[in-house]
Scaffold this active site. Structure first.
Site: not given
Ligand code: PLP
Length: 460
Positions: A111
């Site tokens: 993120k």
């Molecule tokens: C947010 C997240 C996901 C999922 O990603 P999306 O874009 O919501 O599909 C998967 N793994 C981790 C560690 C995350 O923080």
């Protein structure tokens, strides 16, 4: 480049408009009116660029002249300064799988890659018009920390983060709640991530409220986040794929943002063979891709909590495509979901979905076994989210394609799961140990729209 809403294709807004809005006022998601096509020459040039340069080229296509060229370059360079690996994104080869390390940012999950850019973009745009905004976002564990790190201490911005109380790992929580900044507010909701996300959506559509506080959103529906995520699909193709083979990418999926960015990369001309939507036991997306029925069930808590999601907000973007850009049909499907608790794609729509995505789901025991198998074979520790996505690629020797698995979080964010699997506590990267001794600041609220509203209003 103009943008419209999935629920009304006549909307025409600029990048800056949709950046601040996040979600369209009709409840839909924003999409660009076209997807820039990258020709051979541009692509050849891409292979010579580093991550920041590639990021600049791609952002430029979607942001028009929202930013001066130099400002955009500064935004991107500043965003990636705090990363622990100078490549920003790196790859670890383990047999048939190339793990894409997306967790070198300040809060140890992918993120950060988008959120750090958003933080700089908000700061740049707000410095020009003296507006004050309030960001409210829901998190299944990682978005919150990434957003708080990106926005803490920034002028004219408050950030409120809702996380599901006791449903995220201790490290995930501490990475959010140990920032000592006046503009940061952590709220633990007595409910699930879907409850948190619903509260945020309801706040947005309540125009009285959202306009009064100048509310903005950085959840994975914000189009700028999708742009930032497109970059690493191109990057891995050119940097870690010496024979330039077509690529398969398996993506740990929750809100469908990361894997959707892959779909856009493919539309822009990248040679992606398959995109695999990998889920844990909360497998609504796998069921939908296999059978065409999208039906949220109760969320079951798992060892990959960032994927404990049943309402994948970004899915509406792909719906728009598979119903041939017909916003009436999108509205109809979303109404069905709201009124009947599910919707069903017709055969033609389902076929299109299946042409673009493969799917897989992974049980808790399988997740633990995969962490162990990768560790025993390659002396490499992957986090539980990554393990769910490794499943469809394991033992799958496909010589024709290069197989990438997104490593979405650092294993040290999920020490209990790792210990359960291999009896080793993964260590935090240097400098992160300090979160254990810092004071945590957060408030616990009922799962109530009104209570959250009152809480926010008292603090803006
Ligand atoms: C947010 C997240 C996901 C999922 O990603 P999306 O874009 O919501 O599909 C998967 N793994 C981790 C560690 C995350 O923080």
């Amino acid at each position: 480049m103009k943008y419209f809403s999935t629920r009304n294709s006549n909307t025409k807004l600029s990048f800056e408009d949709i950046f601040f809005k996040g979600l369209a006022s009709d409840g839909g998601l924003f999409l660009p009116e076209n997807f820039p096509q990258l020709d051979e020459v541009t692509l050849k040039n891409f292979s010579k660029l580093n991550f920041q340069e590639m990021s600049y080229e791609i952002f430029k296509m979607y942001t028009d002249n929202t930013f001066e060229n130099n400002d955009l370059k500064n935004i991107i360079n500043t965003a990636y300064k705090s990363f622990r690996n100078s490549k920003i994104v790196d790859v670890k080869e383990c047999g048939t799988i190339s793990f894409v390390q997306l967790h070198h940012g300040p809060t140890l999950a992918f993120k950060d890659i988008a959120m750090q850019v958003l933080g700089e973009m908000y700061a740049s745009l707000l410095s020009k018009n003296d507006k004050k905004i309030n960001l409210i976002t829901a998190t299944s564990g990682d978005t919150g920390a990434a957003a708080i790190d990106a926005f803490q201490g920034k002028k004219n911005i408050n950030i409120f983060v809702l996380h599901p109380h006791n449903k995220i790992s201790d490290v995930q929580r501490k990475l959010m709640t140990t920032y000592d900044a006046k503009n940061v507010f952590n709220i633990a909701i007595e409910g699930s991530f879907d409850d948190c996300q619903k509260i945020v959506k309801d706040l947005f559509v309540d125009k009285n409220f959202s306009e009064r506080i100048n509310m903005s959103g950085v959840n994975s529906i914000n189009w700028a986040r999708i742009i930032a995520q497109i970059v690493y699909y191109f990057y891995i193709y050119f940097k870690f794929n010496p024979e330039q083979k077509p690529i398969d990418v398996s993506v740990p999926t929750g809100n469908f943002g990361d894997v959707y960015a892959g779909y856009i990369s493919k539309k822009m001309g990248l040679n992606i063979n398959s995109l695999i939507v990998s889920t844990n036991q909360n497998n609504i997306l796998e069921r939908c891709i296999q059978k065409g029925e999208y039906k949220p069930e109760k969320v079951t808590a798992s060892i990959s909590p960032s994927m404990d999601i049943q309402v994948a907000s970004n899915f509406e973007r792909i719906l728009f495509d598979i119903v041939d850009n017909n916003s009436d049909r999108v509205n109809q499907l979303m109404d069905n979901l709201k009124n009947d608790g599910f919707f069903k794609l017709n055969d033609d729509e389902l076929k299109k979905l299946q042409n673009n995505f493969k799917s897989s789901s992974c049980s808790e025991n399988e997740t633990l076994a995969i962490i162990k198998e990768i560790y025993n074979s390659y002396n490499y520790i992957i986090d539980p989210h990554t393990a769910t996505a490794a499943k469809p690629l394991l033992h799958n020797k496909n010589e024709k394609n290069k197989q990438f698995c997104f490593e979405t979080a650092h294993p040290s964010k999920f020490p209990l799961a790792i210990e359960k699997s291999i009896k080793i506590k993964p260590s935090l990267p240097n400098g992160f140990e300090k979160i254990d001794s810092k004071k945590e600041i957060f408030d616990i609220l009922d799962n109530s729209l009104e209570k959250v509203k009152a809480y926010v209003l008292e603090r803006v």
